[in-house]
Design a protein around this motif. Structure first.
Motif, PDB file in Angstrom:
ATOM      1  N   LEU A   1       0.825  -1.218   0.000  1.00  0.00           N
ATOM      2  CA  LEU A   1       0.000   0.000   0.000  1.00  0.00           C
ATOM      3  C   LEU A   1       0.860   1.270   0.000  1.00  0.00           C
ATOM      4  CD1 LEU A   1      -2.881  -1.050   2.420  1.00  0.00           C
ATOM      5  CD2 LEU A   1      -2.888  -0.971  -0.082  1.00  0.00           C
ATOM      6  N   ASP A   2       2.019   1.217   0.634  1.00  0.00           N
ATOM      7  CA  ASP A   2       2.919   2.380   0.640  1.00  0.00           C
ATOM      8  C   ASP A   2       3.495   2.663  -0.743  1.00  0.00           C
ATOM      9  OD1 ASP A   2       2.508   2.771   3.318  1.00  0.00           O
ATOM     10  OD2 ASP A   2       4.407   1.865   3.958  1.00  0.00           O
ATOM     11  N   HIS A   3       3.620   1.638  -1.591  1.00  0.00           N
ATOM     12  CA  HIS A   3       4.242   1.808  -2.903  1.00  0.00           C
ATOM     13  C   HIS A   3       3.251   1.726  -4.059  1.00  0.00           C
ATOM     14  CE1 HIS A   3       7.627   0.660  -0.279  1.00  0.00           C
ATOM     15  NE2 HIS A   3       8.238   1.582  -0.991  1.00  0.00           N
TER      16      HIS A   3
ATOM     17  N   THR B   1      -9.211   1.471   0.490  1.00  0.00           N
ATOM     18  CA  THR B   1      -9.672   2.019   1.760  1.00  0.00           C
ATOM     19  C   THR B   1      -9.425   1.086   2.936  1.00  0.00           C
ATOM     20  OG1 THR B   1     -11.890   1.141   1.350  1.00  0.00           O
ATOM     21  CG2 THR B   1     -11.462   3.414   0.677  1.00  0.00           C
ATOM     22  N   ASP B   2      -9.326  -0.205   2.668  1.00  0.00           N
ATOM     23  CA  ASP B   2      -9.123  -1.175   3.739  1.00  0.00           C
ATOM     24  C   ASP B   2      -8.652  -2.486   3.127  1.00  0.00           C
ATOM     25  OD1 ASP B   2      -9.060  -2.092   6.333  1.00  0.00           O
ATOM     26  OD2 ASP B   2     -11.229  -2.120   6.623  1.00  0.00           O
ATOM     27  N   TRP B   3      -8.303  -3.425   3.974  1.00  0.00           N
ATOM     28  CA  TRP B   3      -7.909  -4.752   3.521  1.00  0.00           C
ATOM     29  C   TRP B   3      -8.191  -5.726   4.655  1.00  0.00           C
ATOM     30  CZ3 TRP B   3      -3.977  -7.564   5.886  1.00  0.00           C
ATOM     31  CH2 TRP B   3      -3.198  -6.850   6.795  1.00  0.00           C
ATOM     32  N   LEU B   4      -8.276  -6.992   4.306  1.00  0.00           N
ATOM     33  CA  LEU B   4      -8.468  -8.012   5.336  1.00  0.00           C
ATOM     34  C   LEU B   4      -7.815  -9.299   4.875  1.00  0.00           C
ATOM     35  CD1 LEU B   4     -11.051 -10.192   4.564  1.00  0.00           C
ATOM     36  CD2 LEU B   4     -12.202  -8.003   4.631  1.00  0.00           C
TER      37      LEU B   4
ATOM     38  N   LEU C   1      -9.796  -3.642  -0.404  1.00  0.00           N
ATOM     39  CA  LEU C   1     -11.127  -3.062  -0.567  1.00  0.00           C
ATOM     40  C   LEU C   1     -11.055  -1.626  -1.059  1.00  0.00           C
ATOM     41  CD1 LEU C   1     -12.698  -4.291   2.801  1.00  0.00           C
ATOM     42  CD2 LEU C   1     -12.857  -5.382   0.565  1.00  0.00           C
ATOM     43  N   VAL C   2     -11.907  -1.311  -2.026  1.00  0.00           N
ATOM     44  CA  VAL C   2     -12.146   0.062  -2.450  1.00  0.00           C
ATOM     45  C   VAL C   2     -13.536   0.441  -1.935  1.00  0.00           C
ATOM     46  CG1 VAL C   2     -10.626  -0.016  -4.457  1.00  0.00           C
ATOM     47  CG2 VAL C   2     -13.014  -0.667  -4.709  1.00  0.00           C
ATOM     48  N   ALA C   3     -13.862   1.713  -1.944  1.00  0.00           N
ATOM     49  CA  ALA C   3     -15.096   2.173  -1.306  1.00  0.00           C
ATOM     50  C   ALA C   3     -16.365   1.760  -2.056  1.00  0.00           C
ATOM     51  CB  ALA C   3     -15.067   3.686  -1.132  1.00  0.00           C
ATOM     52  N   THR C   4     -16.404   1.960  -3.366  1.00  0.00           N
ATOM     53  CA  THR C   4     -17.644   1.762  -4.106  1.00  0.00           C
ATOM     54  C   THR C   4     -17.476   0.742  -5.237  1.00  0.00           C
ATOM     55  OG1 THR C   4     -17.188   3.493  -5.718  1.00  0.00           O
ATOM     56  CG2 THR C   4     -18.305   4.173  -3.683  1.00  0.00           C
TER      57      THR C   4
ATOM     58  N   VAL D   1      -1.513 -18.391  -2.524  1.00  0.00           N
ATOM     59  CA  VAL D   1      -2.254 -17.381  -1.760  1.00  0.00           C
ATOM     60  C   VAL D   1      -3.253 -16.689  -2.682  1.00  0.00           C
ATOM     61  CG1 VAL D   1      -2.032 -15.198  -0.507  1.00  0.00           C
ATOM     62  CG2 VAL D   1      -0.353 -17.017  -0.142  1.00  0.00           C
ATOM     63  N   HIS D   2      -4.509 -16.579  -2.216  1.00  0.00           N
ATOM     64  CA  HIS D   2      -5.530 -15.872  -3.002  1.00  0.00           C
ATOM     65  C   HIS D   2      -5.466 -14.393  -2.654  1.00  0.00           C
ATOM     66  CE1 HIS D   2      -9.230 -14.942  -5.090  1.00  0.00           C
ATOM     67  NE2 HIS D   2      -9.530 -14.192  -4.041  1.00  0.00           N
ATOM     68  N   ILE D   3      -5.362 -13.562  -3.667  1.00  0.00           N
ATOM     69  CA  ILE D   3      -5.318 -12.109  -3.483  1.00  0.00           C
ATOM     70  C   ILE D   3      -6.390 -11.527  -4.383  1.00  0.00           C
ATOM     71  CG2 ILE D   3      -3.908 -10.033  -3.690  1.00  0.00           C
ATOM     72  CD1 ILE D   3      -1.474 -12.129  -3.509  1.00  0.00           C
ATOM     73  N   GLY D   4      -7.330 -10.795  -3.790  1.00  0.00           N
ATOM     74  CA  GLY D   4      -8.440 -10.269  -4.569  1.00  0.00           C
ATOM     75  C   GLY D   4      -8.740  -8.819  -4.251  1.00  0.00           C
ATOM     76  N   LEU D   5      -9.627  -8.256  -5.038  1.00  0.00           N
ATOM     77  CA  LEU D   5     -10.053  -6.874  -4.908  1.00  0.00           C
ATOM     78  C   LEU D   5     -11.573  -6.857  -4.869  1.00  0.00           C
ATOM     79  CD1 LEU D   5      -9.123  -3.854  -4.991  1.00  0.00           C
ATOM     80  CD2 LEU D   5      -9.352  -3.991  -7.477  1.00  0.00           C
ATOM     81  N   GLU D   6     -12.138  -6.120  -3.941  1.00  0.00           N
ATOM     82  CA  GLU D   6     -13.595  -6.042  -3.803  1.00  0.00           C
ATOM     83  C   GLU D   6     -13.962  -4.668  -3.266  1.00  0.00           C
ATOM     84  OE1 GLU D   6     -16.857  -6.606  -4.678  1.00  0.00           O
ATOM     85  OE2 GLU D   6     -15.914  -8.555  -4.922  1.00  0.00           O
ATOM     86  N   SER D   7     -15.258  -4.334  -3.318  1.00  0.00           N
ATOM     87  CA  SER D   7     -15.703  -3.026  -2.823  1.00  0.00           C
ATOM     88  C   SER D   7     -16.377  -3.167  -1.464  1.00  0.00           C
ATOM     89  CB  SER D   7     -16.660  -2.366  -3.813  1.00  0.00           C
ATOM     90  OG  SER D   7     -17.927  -2.977  -3.779  1.00  0.00           O
ATOM     91  N   GLN D   8     -16.177  -2.171  -0.648  1.00  0.00           N
ATOM     92  CA  GLN D   8     -16.814  -2.131   0.667  1.00  0.00           C
ATOM     93  C   GLN D   8     -18.326  -2.054   0.510  1.00  0.00           C
ATOM     94  OE1 GLN D   8     -15.135  -2.274   3.776  1.00  0.00           O
ATOM     95  NE2 GLN D   8     -17.219  -2.672   4.439  1.00  0.00           N
TER      96      GLN D   8
END
Length: 122
Positions: A30-32, A41-44, A61-64, A101-108
């Motif tokens: 996230l820093d880079h 906005t967040d991660w888990l 996670l992104v917001a929308t 490892v599963h790495i994904g992207l989703e919205s809040q």
């Protein structure tokens, strides 16, 4: 009995250690992350890493949902996968487990509509 104690010892010692590595790796990613992409906005993370470190799941996670669509079309999901895998290896996560490892992207927004992350991912 000895086998049970061995499993418990492994669960107590490795689970938190892997969690520490994951936190450090995600912080580095996230820093880079390039600023032109939608903001994460967040991660888990969750998984049975005390059984085998390959059972790790990381979600950014992104917001929308609109931001999610923009991020996916912009290729941010692939960037996150590659950067996270590299950061996990650099942080000391077991190299044989990293490709699994599963790495994904989703919205809040999607998570909230489903009643939270637990309900959404189950």
């Amino acid at each position: 009995m000895l086998r049970t104690l061995s499993f418990l010892g492994r669960a107590v010692t490795l689970g938190p250690y892997y969690s520490f590595i994951v936190h450090r790796a995600v912080r580095d990613v996230l820093d880079h992350l390039p600023k032109e992409h939608p903001e994460i906005t967040d991660w888990l993370h969750y998984g049975a890493t005390y059984l085998d470190p390959k059972h790790l799941v990381i979600w950014y996670l992104v917001a929308t949902t609109a931001q999610l669509t923009t991020a996916r079309t912009g290729g941010i999901e692939d960037i996150l996968r590659k950067a996270t895998r590299a950061a996990l290896e650099a942080s000391g996560y077991p190299p044989l487990a990293v490709p699994h490892v599963h790495i994904g992207l989703e919205s809040q927004e999607n998570l909230d509509q489903a009643g939270g992350w637990y309900h959404y991912f189950h």
